[in-house]
Design an enzyme around this catalytic site. Structure first.
Site, short mmCIF file in Angstrom:
data_model
loop_
_atom_site.label_atom_id
_atom_site.label_comp_id
_atom_site.label_asym_id
_atom_site.label_seq_id
_atom_site.Cartn_x
_atom_site.Cartn_y
_atom_site.Cartn_z
N PRO A 114 -9.23 45.89 -2.24
CA PRO A 114 -8.98 44.47 -2.42
C PRO A 114 -8.86 43.67 -1.13
O PRO A 114 -8.31 44.17 -0.14
CB PRO A 114 -7.65 44.43 -3.20
CG PRO A 114 -7.04 45.77 -2.99
CD PRO A 114 -8.18 46.73 -2.83
N ASN A 115 -9.38 42.48 -1.18
CA ASN A 115 -9.33 41.48 -0.09
C ASN A 115 -10.26 41.78 1.07
O ASN A 115 -10.40 40.96 1.97
CB ASN A 115 -7.88 41.28 0.42
CG ASN A 115 -6.95 40.81 -0.67
OD1 ASN A 115 -7.24 39.79 -1.30
ND2 ASN A 115 -5.89 41.53 -0.95
N ARG A 151 -10.33 36.53 7.03
CA ARG A 151 -8.97 36.95 6.67
C ARG A 151 -8.26 37.50 7.90
O ARG A 151 -8.66 38.53 8.44
CB ARG A 151 -9.06 38.03 5.61
CG ARG A 151 -7.76 38.71 5.30
CD ARG A 151 -7.98 40.02 4.56
NE ARG A 151 -6.72 40.60 4.18
CZ ARG A 151 -6.54 41.88 3.88
NH1 ARG A 151 -7.55 42.72 3.90
NH2 ARG A 151 -5.36 42.31 3.56
N TYR A 192 -7.86 41.90 11.48
CA TYR A 192 -8.97 42.62 10.87
C TYR A 192 -10.33 42.36 11.54
O TYR A 192 -11.32 42.95 11.13
CB TYR A 192 -9.04 42.27 9.37
CG TYR A 192 -7.81 42.72 8.62
CD1 TYR A 192 -7.48 44.07 8.53
CD2 TYR A 192 -6.96 41.79 8.01
CE1 TYR A 192 -6.34 44.50 7.86
CE2 TYR A 192 -5.82 42.21 7.33
CZ TYR A 192 -5.52 43.56 7.26
OH TYR A 192 -4.39 43.99 6.59
N ASN A 231 -11.71 52.68 2.27
CA ASN A 231 -10.60 51.86 2.74
C ASN A 231 -9.97 51.27 1.48
O ASN A 231 -10.46 50.27 0.96
CB ASN A 231 -11.07 50.76 3.69
CG ASN A 231 -9.89 49.94 4.22
OD1 ASN A 231 -8.78 50.05 3.71
ND2 ASN A 231 -10.14 49.13 5.23
N ALA A 262 -4.73 47.51 0.21
CA ALA A 262 -3.33 47.56 -0.24
C ALA A 262 -3.08 48.68 -1.24
O ALA A 262 -1.94 49.18 -1.35
CB ALA A 262 -2.92 46.21 -0.81
N GLU A 264 -10.49 58.53 4.87
CA GLU A 264 -9.74 57.28 4.67
C GLU A 264 -9.84 56.47 5.95
O GLU A 264 -9.60 57.00 7.04
CB GLU A 264 -8.28 57.65 4.37
CG GLU A 264 -7.34 56.47 4.22
CD GLU A 264 -5.89 56.92 3.98
OE1 GLU A 264 -5.66 58.15 3.75
OE2 GLU A 264 -5.00 56.06 4.05
N HIS A 316 -8.85 52.72 7.90
CA HIS A 316 -8.16 51.42 7.96
C HIS A 316 -8.59 50.71 9.24
O HIS A 316 -8.62 51.33 10.32
CB HIS A 316 -6.64 51.60 7.97
CG HIS A 316 -6.15 52.27 6.74
ND1 HIS A 316 -6.07 51.64 5.53
CD2 HIS A 316 -5.79 53.56 6.52
CE1 HIS A 316 -5.67 52.50 4.61
NE2 HIS A 316 -5.50 53.67 5.18
N ARG A 335 2.41 48.59 11.91
CA ARG A 335 2.69 47.40 11.11
C ARG A 335 3.94 47.61 10.24
O ARG A 335 4.74 48.49 10.51
CB ARG A 335 1.43 47.05 10.31
CG ARG A 335 0.23 46.80 11.23
CD ARG A 335 -1.00 46.43 10.45
NE ARG A 335 -0.81 45.19 9.71
CZ ARG A 335 -1.64 44.77 8.75
NH1 ARG A 335 -2.69 45.50 8.42
NH2 ARG A 335 -1.40 43.65 8.12
C1 DQA Z 1 -5.98 47.90 5.57
C2 DQA Z 1 -4.47 48.03 5.79
C3 DQA Z 1 -3.72 47.77 4.50
O1 DQA Z 1 -2.31 47.91 4.71
C4 DQA Z 1 -3.98 46.37 4.01
O2 DQA Z 1 -3.35 46.14 2.77
C5 DQA Z 1 -5.44 46.04 3.94
C6 DQA Z 1 -6.34 46.56 4.95
C7 DQA Z 1 -6.77 48.02 6.89
O3 DQA Z 1 -7.98 48.19 6.81
O4 DQA Z 1 -6.20 47.92 7.98
O5 DQA Z 1 -5.86 45.27 3.08
O6 DQA Z 1 -6.39 48.95 4.72
#
Ligand code: DQA
Length: 146
Positions: free
Chosen positions: A12-13, A20, A25, A77, A80, A101, A103, A110
């Protein structure tokens, strides 16, 4: 049968990448990231599919489909959902290939709620904090280990 086939899943997002919180990011869009990955895969004779969803169930459906279509590896990825989703962990546990995985940010630098990952209980490797380069490093590792 496992083939030279990899699935990249974005949670998501991540469709908002580029606009964003770019200080966290980065400025690249998801289209930029996915097209670089497609080119990198194609140059090595791999088939790469990218999916983004804001919906947990759609990510699970994609993982379940990958179990059955010969996908050798999933680069995910979960965004959240990393920190909340037992259901995504369960789906990945039912997938027999490699799981990496990724990120973009270093989640460990964080908020504390980002320090725990359900997906890490299944992941063969975790890359955090390398920005979009993390996806390309993951793909390189997948292709090198095949
Ligand atoms: C994320 C880190 C997560 O905590 C966050 O909710 C994201 C992006 C990252 O790519 O750094 O949406 O996965």
């Amino acid at each position: 049968m496992s083939q030279r086939k990899v699935l990249v899943l974005h949670g998501p997002n991540l469709n908002l990448l580029g606009t964003r919180q770019p200080e966290i990011y980065g400025h690249e869009t998801l289209v930029d990231i996915d097209s670089a990955l497609r080119a990198q895969a194609a140059a090595n004779g791999w088939e790469l599919t990218c999916r983004q969803s804001n919906h947990e169930g759609e990510l699970i459906d994609a993982i379940q489909a990958a179990r059955l279509d010969g996908t050798a590896a999933i680069i995910i990825n979960p965004a959240a959902y990393t920190h909340t989703s037992v259901a995504i962990l369960d789906a990945l546990n039912a997938f027999e290939g490699t799981v990496i995985e990724v990120h973009l940010s270093n989640v460990h630098r964080r908020e504390s709620f980002r320090h725990h990952s359900y997906v890490s209980l299944r992941a063969d490797a975790v890359i955090a904090g390398l920005g979009s380069q993390g996806y390309r490093a993951a793909l390189e590792a997948v292709m090198a280990s095949a």
